[in-house]
Motif scaffolding. Sequence first.
Motif, PDB file in Angstrom:
ATOM      1  N   ASP A 107       0.586  -1.141  -0.077  1.00  0.00           N
ATOM      2  CA  ASP A 107      -0.045  -0.130   0.033  1.00  0.00           C
ATOM      3  C   ASP A 107       0.882   1.241   0.011  1.00  0.00           C
ATOM      4  O   ASP A 107       0.357   2.369  -0.364  1.00  0.00           O
ATOM      5  CB  ASP A 107      -1.021  -0.139   1.096  1.00  0.00           C
ATOM      6  N   GLU A 108       2.101   1.178   0.272  1.00  0.00           N
ATOM      7  CA  GLU A 108       2.760   2.397   0.338  1.00  0.00           C
ATOM      8  C   GLU A 108       3.817   2.552  -1.056  1.00  0.00           C
ATOM      9  O   GLU A 108       4.540   3.447  -0.788  1.00  0.00           O
ATOM     10  CB  GLU A 108       4.009   2.172   1.448  1.00  0.00           C
ATOM     11  N   GLY A 109       3.440   1.644  -1.797  1.00  0.00           N
ATOM     12  CA  GLY A 109       3.969   1.579  -3.286  1.00  0.00           C
ATOM     13  C   GLY A 109       5.514   1.111  -3.369  1.00  0.00           C
ATOM     14  O   GLY A 109       6.418   1.509  -4.117  1.00  0.00           O
ATOM     15  N   ARG A 110       5.766   0.216  -2.237  1.00  0.00           N
ATOM     16  CA  ARG A 110       7.092  -0.525  -2.212  1.00  0.00           C
ATOM     17  C   ARG A 110       6.677  -2.041  -2.413  1.00  0.00           C
ATOM     18  O   ARG A 110       6.032  -2.586  -2.090  1.00  0.00           O
ATOM     19  CB  ARG A 110       7.827  -0.295  -0.791  1.00  0.00           C
ATOM     20  N   LEU A 111       7.844  -2.516  -3.327  1.00  0.00           N
ATOM     21  CA  LEU A 111       7.816  -3.775  -3.647  1.00  0.00           C
ATOM     22  C   LEU A 111       8.203  -4.912  -2.414  1.00  0.00           C
ATOM     23  O   LEU A 111       9.021  -4.829  -1.739  1.00  0.00           O
ATOM     24  CB  LEU A 111       8.997  -4.215  -4.782  1.00  0.00           C
ATOM     25  N   GLU A 112       7.075  -5.836  -2.111  1.00  0.00           N
ATOM     26  CA  GLU A 112       7.299  -6.652  -1.105  1.00  0.00           C
ATOM     27  C   GLU A 112       7.922  -7.850  -1.548  1.00  0.00           C
ATOM     28  O   GLU A 112       8.540  -8.591  -0.899  1.00  0.00           O
ATOM     29  CB  GLU A 112       5.994  -7.036  -0.461  1.00  0.00           C
ATOM     30  N   ARG A 113       7.234  -8.376  -2.575  1.00  0.00           N
ATOM     31  CA  ARG A 113       7.828  -9.873  -3.065  1.00  0.00           C
ATOM     32  C   ARG A 113       8.210  -9.806  -4.578  1.00  0.00           C
ATOM     33  O   ARG A 113       7.436  -8.938  -5.293  1.00  0.00           O
ATOM     34  CB  ARG A 113       6.513 -10.826  -3.157  1.00  0.00           C
ATOM     35  N   LEU A 114       9.422 -10.561  -5.067  1.00  0.00           N
ATOM     36  CA  LEU A 114       9.583 -10.618  -6.420  1.00  0.00           C
ATOM     37  C   LEU A 114       9.931 -12.026  -6.712  1.00  0.00           C
ATOM     38  O   LEU A 114      10.940 -12.597  -6.054  1.00  0.00           O
ATOM     39  CB  LEU A 114      10.560  -9.573  -6.614  1.00  0.00           C
ATOM     40  N   LEU A 115       9.426 -12.446  -7.548  1.00  0.00           N
ATOM     41  CA  LEU A 115       9.790 -13.681  -8.327  1.00  0.00           C
ATOM     42  C   LEU A 115      10.165 -13.475  -9.801  1.00  0.00           C
ATOM     43  O   LEU A 115       9.400 -13.048 -10.320  1.00  0.00           O
ATOM     44  CB  LEU A 115       8.789 -14.676  -8.082  1.00  0.00           C
ATOM     45  N   ILE A 116      11.289 -13.770 -10.178  1.00  0.00           N
ATOM     46  CA  ILE A 116      11.921 -13.672 -11.547  1.00  0.00           C
ATOM     47  C   ILE A 116      12.588 -15.085 -11.997  1.00  0.00           C
ATOM     48  O   ILE A 116      13.268 -15.823 -11.268  1.00  0.00           O
ATOM     49  CB  ILE A 116      12.745 -12.662 -11.918  1.00  0.00           C
ATOM     50  N   GLY A 117      11.866 -15.449 -13.127  1.00  0.00           N
ATOM     51  CA  GLY A 117      12.764 -16.792 -13.775  1.00  0.00           C
ATOM     52  C   GLY A 117      13.072 -16.430 -15.269  1.00  0.00           C
ATOM     53  O   GLY A 117      12.393 -15.853 -15.959  1.00  0.00           O
ATOM     54  N   ARG A 118      14.229 -16.817 -15.413  1.00  0.00           N
ATOM     55  CA  ARG A 118      15.061 -16.418 -16.616  1.00  0.00           C
ATOM     56  C   ARG A 118      15.519 -17.627 -17.505  1.00  0.00           C
ATOM     57  O   ARG A 118      16.001 -18.476 -16.580  1.00  0.00           O
ATOM     58  CB  ARG A 118      16.047 -15.484 -16.415  1.00  0.00           C
ATOM     59  N   SER A 119      15.409 -17.739 -18.703  1.00  0.00           N
ATOM     60  CA  SER A 119      15.814 -18.909 -19.338  1.00  0.00           C
ATOM     61  C   SER A 119      16.278 -18.477 -20.799  1.00  0.00           C
ATOM     62  O   SER A 119      15.594 -17.810 -21.659  1.00  0.00           O
ATOM     63  CB  SER A 119      14.809 -19.972 -19.526  1.00  0.00           C
ATOM     64  N   SER A 120      17.429 -19.068 -21.337  1.00  0.00           N
ATOM     65  CA  SER A 120      17.972 -18.773 -22.538  1.00  0.00           C
ATOM     66  C   SER A 120      17.458 -19.778 -23.550  1.00  0.00           C
ATOM     67  O   SER A 120      17.778 -19.788 -24.647  1.00  0.00           O
ATOM     68  CB  SER A 120      19.396 -18.689 -22.530  1.00  0.00           C
ATOM     69  N   GLU A 121      16.643 -20.730 -22.969  1.00  0.00           N
ATOM     70  CA  GLU A 121      16.108 -22.030 -23.788  1.00  0.00           C
ATOM     71  C   GLU A 121      14.941 -21.727 -24.520  1.00  0.00           C
ATOM     72  O   GLU A 121      14.505 -22.471 -25.357  1.00  0.00           O
ATOM     73  CB  GLU A 121      16.063 -23.090 -23.025  1.00  0.00           C
ATOM     74  N   ILE A 122      14.139 -20.662 -24.244  1.00  0.00           N
ATOM     75  CA  ILE A 122      12.812 -20.351 -24.889  1.00  0.00           C
ATOM     76  C   ILE A 122      12.743 -19.072 -25.202  1.00  0.00           C
ATOM     77  O   ILE A 122      13.211 -18.084 -24.582  1.00  0.00           O
ATOM     78  CB  ILE A 122      11.671 -20.881 -23.867  1.00  0.00           C
ATOM     79  N   ARG A 123      12.101 -18.651 -26.357  1.00  0.00           N
ATOM     80  CA  ARG A 123      11.717 -17.103 -26.852  1.00  0.00           C
ATOM     81  C   ARG A 123      10.334 -16.873 -26.845  1.00  0.00           C
ATOM     82  O   ARG A 123       9.653 -17.883 -27.497  1.00  0.00           O
ATOM     83  CB  ARG A 123      12.334 -16.943 -28.116  1.00  0.00           C
ATOM     84  N   PHE A 124       9.879 -15.904 -26.594  1.00  0.00           N
ATOM     85  CA  PHE A 124       8.496 -15.564 -26.862  1.00  0.00           C
ATOM     86  C   PHE A 124       8.246 -14.562 -28.163  1.00  0.00           C
ATOM     87  O   PHE A 124       7.067 -14.097 -28.289  1.00  0.00           O
ATOM     88  CB  PHE A 124       7.887 -14.832 -25.524  1.00  0.00           C
TER      89      PHE A 124
END
Length: 125
Positions: A107-124
């Motif tokens: 509610d204060e405009g700050r990031l609480e949780r972050l989940l990132i997945g990165r792969s060089s094996e697939i393209r969109f």
Amino acid sequence: MTGTSTAAPFLTAWFEILDGDEPSRILDLVSDDFSLSILFSTGDGNATDFAGDRAALVGYLEQRERGTRTHHRLSATTLGQDELFLGEVRRAGVPEASFVAAGRVNDEGRLERLLIGRSSEIRFT
């Protein structure tokens, strides 16, 4: 799924800062109880998981190759406090990997949780 969707403004700004001259500015955007997991795959089954709190984010920032990789949004949406971001990482303009990020903004405009997945094996694209 119901609700109004808009392109993830927080994560869009986050990646712009990360790609800029002062990526450490993202540290000002996290909450006191921030936690993250960034699963960073480089292919061939090799991956590193940067997981934890603010200290883990600092560690992630310290190991990054500044100025070589940029993040590009392919699609994004917001639902309530949650933002989802599908993107592409480019090295010197050449696509290198795809990634997906999910973040929860408090509610204060700050990031609480972050989940990132990165792969060089697939393209969109």
